[in-house]
Design a protein around this motif. Structure first.
Motif, PDB file in Angstrom:
ATOM      1  N   LEU A 111      35.914  62.436 -26.033  1.00  0.00           N
ATOM      2  CA  LEU A 111      34.582  61.841 -26.187  1.00  0.00           C
ATOM      3  C   LEU A 111      34.442  61.172 -27.548  1.00  0.00           C
ATOM      4  O   LEU A 111      33.907  60.066 -27.654  1.00  0.00           O
ATOM      5  CB  LEU A 111      33.500  62.910 -26.014  1.00  0.00           C
TER       6      LEU A 111
ATOM      7  N   ARG B  87      36.683  59.751 -15.307  1.00  0.00           N
ATOM      8  CA  ARG B  87      37.803  60.672 -15.530  1.00  0.00           C
ATOM      9  C   ARG B  87      39.060  60.299 -14.739  1.00  0.00           C
ATOM     10  O   ARG B  87      40.157  60.265 -15.279  1.00  0.00           O
ATOM     11  CB  ARG B  87      37.349  62.093 -15.186  1.00  0.00           C
TER      12      ARG B  87
ATOM     13  N   ARG C 153      29.673  59.135 -23.810  1.00  0.00           N
ATOM     14  CA  ARG C 153      28.783  60.226 -23.426  1.00  0.00           C
ATOM     15  C   ARG C 153      29.495  61.047 -22.354  1.00  0.00           C
ATOM     16  O   ARG C 153      30.278  60.501 -21.565  1.00  0.00           O
ATOM     17  CB  ARG C 153      27.461  59.679 -22.884  1.00  0.00           C
ATOM     18  N   PRO C 154      29.210  62.345 -22.285  1.00  0.00           N
ATOM     19  CA  PRO C 154      29.877  63.196 -21.287  1.00  0.00           C
ATOM     20  C   PRO C 154      29.726  62.697 -19.851  1.00  0.00           C
ATOM     21  O   PRO C 154      30.674  62.761 -19.065  1.00  0.00           O
ATOM     22  CB  PRO C 154      29.199  64.562 -21.474  1.00  0.00           C
ATOM     23  N   GLU C 155      28.547  62.155 -19.518  1.00  0.00           N
ATOM     24  CA  GLU C 155      28.324  61.670 -18.136  1.00  0.00           C
ATOM     25  C   GLU C 155      29.251  60.498 -17.806  1.00  0.00           C
ATOM     26  O   GLU C 155      29.801  60.405 -16.708  1.00  0.00           O
ATOM     27  CB  GLU C 155      26.877  61.195 -17.924  1.00  0.00           C
TER      28      GLU C 155
ATOM     29  N   THR D 224      37.378  64.128 -21.047  1.00  0.00           N
ATOM     30  CA  THR D 224      36.024  64.689 -20.968  1.00  0.00           C
ATOM     31  C   THR D 224      35.794  65.790 -22.005  1.00  0.00           C
ATOM     32  O   THR D 224      34.728  66.403 -22.018  1.00  0.00           O
ATOM     33  CB  THR D 224      35.752  65.261 -19.563  1.00  0.00           C
ATOM     34  N   LYS D 225      36.758  66.048 -22.853  1.00  0.00           N
ATOM     35  CA  LYS D 225      36.649  67.071 -23.897  1.00  0.00           C
ATOM     36  C   LYS D 225      36.157  66.428 -25.197  1.00  0.00           C
ATOM     37  O   LYS D 225      36.152  65.213 -25.338  1.00  0.00           O
ATOM     38  CB  LYS D 225      38.016  67.727 -24.130  1.00  0.00           C
ATOM     39  N   PRO D 226      35.751  67.242 -26.160  1.00  0.00           N
ATOM     40  CA  PRO D 226      35.243  66.679 -27.425  1.00  0.00           C
ATOM     41  C   PRO D 226      36.181  65.671 -28.094  1.00  0.00           C
ATOM     42  O   PRO D 226      35.717  64.636 -28.589  1.00  0.00           O
ATOM     43  CB  PRO D 226      35.036  67.921 -28.305  1.00  0.00           C
TER      44      PRO D 226
ATOM     45  N   ALA E  62      32.108  59.821 -19.324  1.00  0.00           N
ATOM     46  CA  ALA E  62      33.489  60.313 -19.304  1.00  0.00           C
ATOM     47  C   ALA E  62      33.802  60.969 -17.956  1.00  0.00           C
ATOM     48  O   ALA E  62      34.873  60.743 -17.383  1.00  0.00           O
ATOM     49  CB  ALA E  62      33.709  61.305 -20.449  1.00  0.00           C
ATOM     50  N   GLU E  63      32.879  61.764 -17.466  1.00  0.00           N
ATOM     51  CA  GLU E  63      33.100  62.432 -16.183  1.00  0.00           C
ATOM     52  C   GLU E  63      33.192  61.410 -15.050  1.00  0.00           C
ATOM     53  O   GLU E  63      34.035  61.533 -14.159  1.00  0.00           O
ATOM     54  CB  GLU E  63      31.977  63.437 -15.908  1.00  0.00           C
TER      55      GLU E  63
END
Length: 119
Positions: free
Chosen positions: A31, A45, A37-39, A26-28, A41-42
């Protein structure tokens, strides 16, 4: 020597996958590497961490094959773990993206060929 060099490379790659999938998903870095996209990835996770753990087991098995003093058993370990990596790469290539076969499977295939030629 070439066989062991590619076994080391394969183990290092899988240790790197462990780190990316377990700690940087979830980190750069995660990603960017996995183009997410962050969503997304979360939401994935926990699945990625599980996947990373399995990659760690593959890396550990390959390292075990390099430090095992019994040459015959070391050969068997290399075969087993390299074939596991190759099968995972084939599955990833078919189910996610073909490039996985090259990135994940390529070094393992080379290592397997050299291992078979060396024995």
């Amino acid at each position: 020597m070439f066989a062991n060099l590619f076994v080391v490379l394969t183990a290092l790659l899988h240790a790197g996958f462990l780190v990316l999938e377990m700690f940087f998903w979830t980190k750069p870095a995660g990603l960017k590497t996995f183009r997410m996209r962050p969503e997304h990835a979360e939401a994935t996770r926990v699945l990625a961490a599980n996947q990373g753990l399995y990659n760690g087991f593959l890396a550990a098995g390959l390292v075990w094959s390099l430090v095992q003093p019994d040459v015959g058993f070391a050969f068997q370990l290399k075969l087993f773990f390299l074939v596991c990596v190759i099968l995972a790469a084939i599955y990833g290539a078919l189910s996610v993206k073909p490039r996985i076969l090259l990135v994940q499977g390529g070094p393992a295939i080379v290592a397997l060929v050299f291992t078979l030629l060396a024995f």
